[in-house]
Design an enzyme around this catalytic site. Sequence first.
Site, PDB file in Angstrom:
ATOM      1  N   GLU A 107       0.863  -1.180   0.000  1.00  0.00           N
ATOM      2  CA  GLU A 107       0.000   0.000   0.000  1.00  0.00           C
ATOM      3  C   GLU A 107       0.895   1.224   0.000  1.00  0.00           C
ATOM      4  OE1 GLU A 107      -2.170  -0.540   3.566  1.00  0.00           O
ATOM      5  OE2 GLU A 107      -3.409  -2.098   2.646  1.00  0.00           O
ATOM      6  N   TYR A 119       7.907   2.107  -7.231  1.00  0.00           N
ATOM      7  CA  TYR A 119       7.146   0.865  -7.408  1.00  0.00           C
ATOM      8  C   TYR A 119       6.761   0.670  -8.875  1.00  0.00           C
ATOM      9  CZ  TYR A 119       6.815   1.440  -2.331  1.00  0.00           C
ATOM     10  OH  TYR A 119       7.115   1.634  -1.006  1.00  0.00           O
TER      11      TYR A 119
HETATM   12  C1  LIG Z   1      10.702   6.063  -1.718  1.00  0.00           C
HETATM   13  C2  LIG Z   1      12.181   5.811  -1.451  1.00  0.00           C
HETATM   14  C3  LIG Z   1      12.332   4.443  -0.780  1.00  0.00           C
HETATM   15  C4  LIG Z   1      12.949   5.841  -2.788  1.00  0.00           C
HETATM   16  O1  LIG Z   1      14.298   5.482  -2.532  1.00  0.00           O
HETATM   17  P1  LIG Z   1      15.498   5.945  -3.531  1.00  0.00           P
HETATM   18  O2  LIG Z   1      16.696   5.156  -3.173  1.00  0.00           O
HETATM   19  O3  LIG Z   1      15.610   7.413  -3.506  1.00  0.00           O
HETATM   20  O4  LIG Z   1      14.909   5.478  -4.926  1.00  0.00           O
HETATM   21  P2  LIG Z   1      15.791   5.108  -6.219  1.00  0.00           P
HETATM   22  O5  LIG Z   1      16.984   5.993  -6.309  1.00  0.00           O
HETATM   23  O6  LIG Z   1      16.036   3.634  -6.228  1.00  0.00           O
HETATM   24  O7  LIG Z   1      14.784   5.493  -7.382  1.00  0.00           O
HETATM   25  C5  LIG Z   1      14.173   4.533  -8.204  1.00  0.00           C
HETATM   26  C6  LIG Z   1      13.131   5.239  -9.047  1.00  0.00           C
HETATM   27  O8  LIG Z   1      12.074   5.724  -8.222  1.00  0.00           O
HETATM   28  C7  LIG Z   1      11.666   7.014  -8.697  1.00  0.00           C
HETATM   29  N1  LIG Z   1      11.932   8.033  -7.672  1.00  0.00           N
HETATM   30  C8  LIG Z   1      12.657   7.872  -6.527  1.00  0.00           C
HETATM   31  N2  LIG Z   1      12.638   9.026  -5.824  1.00  0.00           N
HETATM   32  C9  LIG Z   1      11.915   9.908  -6.546  1.00  0.00           C
HETATM   33  C10 LIG Z   1      11.527  11.251  -6.332  1.00  0.00           C
HETATM   34  N3  LIG Z   1      11.903  11.932  -5.229  1.00  0.00           N
HETATM   35  N4  LIG Z   1      10.739  11.841  -7.251  1.00  0.00           N
HETATM   36  C11 LIG Z   1      10.359  11.192  -8.363  1.00  0.00           C
HETATM   37  N5  LIG Z   1      10.697   9.895  -8.633  1.00  0.00           N
HETATM   38  C12 LIG Z   1      11.458   9.272  -7.717  1.00  0.00           C
HETATM   39  C13 LIG Z   1      12.412   7.249  -9.981  1.00  0.00           C
HETATM   40  O9  LIG Z   1      11.634   6.681 -11.023  1.00  0.00           O
HETATM   41  C14 LIG Z   1      13.660   6.486  -9.753  1.00  0.00           C
HETATM   42  O10 LIG Z   1      14.302   6.093 -10.909  1.00  0.00           O
HETATM   43  P3  LIG Z   1      15.357   7.112 -11.617  1.00  0.00           P
HETATM   44  O11 LIG Z   1      16.250   7.614 -10.524  1.00  0.00           O
HETATM   45  O12 LIG Z   1      16.054   6.219 -12.596  1.00  0.00           O
HETATM   46  O13 LIG Z   1      14.547   8.180 -12.211  1.00  0.00           O
HETATM   47  C15 LIG Z   1      12.799   6.931  -0.542  1.00  0.00           C
HETATM   48  O14 LIG Z   1      12.447   8.189  -1.102  1.00  0.00           O
HETATM   49  C16 LIG Z   1      12.339   6.882   0.906  1.00  0.00           C
HETATM   50  O15 LIG Z   1      12.941   6.205   1.752  1.00  0.00           O
HETATM   51  N6  LIG Z   1      11.242   7.645   1.214  1.00  0.00           N
HETATM   52  C17 LIG Z   1      10.742   7.701   2.593  1.00  0.00           C
HETATM   53  C18 LIG Z   1      10.109   6.410   3.015  1.00  0.00           C
HETATM   54  C19 LIG Z   1       8.953   6.011   2.113  1.00  0.00           C
HETATM   55  O16 LIG Z   1       8.166   6.832   1.649  1.00  0.00           O
HETATM   56  N7  LIG Z   1       8.842   4.688   1.891  1.00  0.00           N
HETATM   57  C20 LIG Z   1       7.800   4.123   1.055  1.00  0.00           C
HETATM   58  C21 LIG Z   1       6.509   3.979   1.752  1.00  0.00           C
HETATM   59  S1  LIG Z   1       6.641   2.832   3.103  1.00  0.00           S
END
Ligand SMILES: CC(C)(COP(=O)(O)OP(=O)(O)OC[C@H]1O[C@@H](n2cnc3c(N)ncnc32)[C@H](O)[C@@H]1OP(=O)(O)O)[C@@H](O)C(=O)NCCC(=O)NCCS
Length: 149
Positions: A107, A119
């Site tokens: 979710e 995702y």
């Molecule tokens: C969501 C989260 C896990 C993403 O982690 P991340 O290591 O920054 O993500 P990645 O670098 O692997 O990114 C993978 C893809 O996700 C998307 N993405 C990640 N962060 C993004 C942002 N801030 N805005 C838009 N797209 C984003 C992009 O499509 C990205 O691919 P690209 O870099 O080739 O464009 C991180 O922002 C986080 O920990 N957020 C707080 C906790 C959270 O919301 N967890 C999920 C709900 S439980």
Amino acid sequence: MNVRNPARLLTPEQLPACLALDQAALDGLWTEAQWRTELADPRRPGIGLWNQGQLQAMACGWLVVDELHITLVAVDPRWRRQGLGRVVLAALLQQGHHEGARWATLEVAASNAAARALYGSLGFAEAGVRCGYYRNGDDALIQWVKIEG
Ligand SMILES: CC(C)(COP(=O)(O)OP(=O)(O)OC[C@H]1O[C@@H](n2cnc3c(N)ncnc32)[C@H](O)[C@@H]1OP(=O)(O)O)[C@@H](O)C(=O)NCCC(=O)NCCS
């Protein structure tokens, strides 16, 4: 998998690092007691990415028959947008598959653009909405993906 950040199963001894990353990334989603349960239960696999002793990213799930229910994904704010979220979640999906899961579900808040994009990049598709599910009134989007071995 990223060579600098080998993905490893989280263990009960890593509780302090999990609590610290949970606090930094999610403002403390789970209590210490919840984390203890999580790390002790073999049906709740968790994956961590480490760099020089620092836990940079983690993803946790719950195995239910042939489904993996993803319960947490978190990347240290200092290390975002470097692919760690994708690596840790893909590793968790592979671990789930190894343990018999063929589908994964989660979710996500409709307003969490970063998580939704992450995702989506791994093939998750929306299957339903729980309106006003979160305390702030946000909708929860229910997503599924078939896990390929
Ligand atoms: C969501 C989260 C896990 C993403 O982690 P991340 O290591 O920054 O993500 P990645 O670098 O692997 O990114 C993978 C893809 O996700 C998307 N993405 C990640 N962060 C993004 C942002 N801030 N805005 C838009 N797209 C984003 C992009 O499509 C990205 O691919 P690209 O870099 O080739 O464009 C991180 O922002 C986080 O920990 N957020 C707080 C906790 C959270 O919301 N967890 C999920 C709900 S439980």
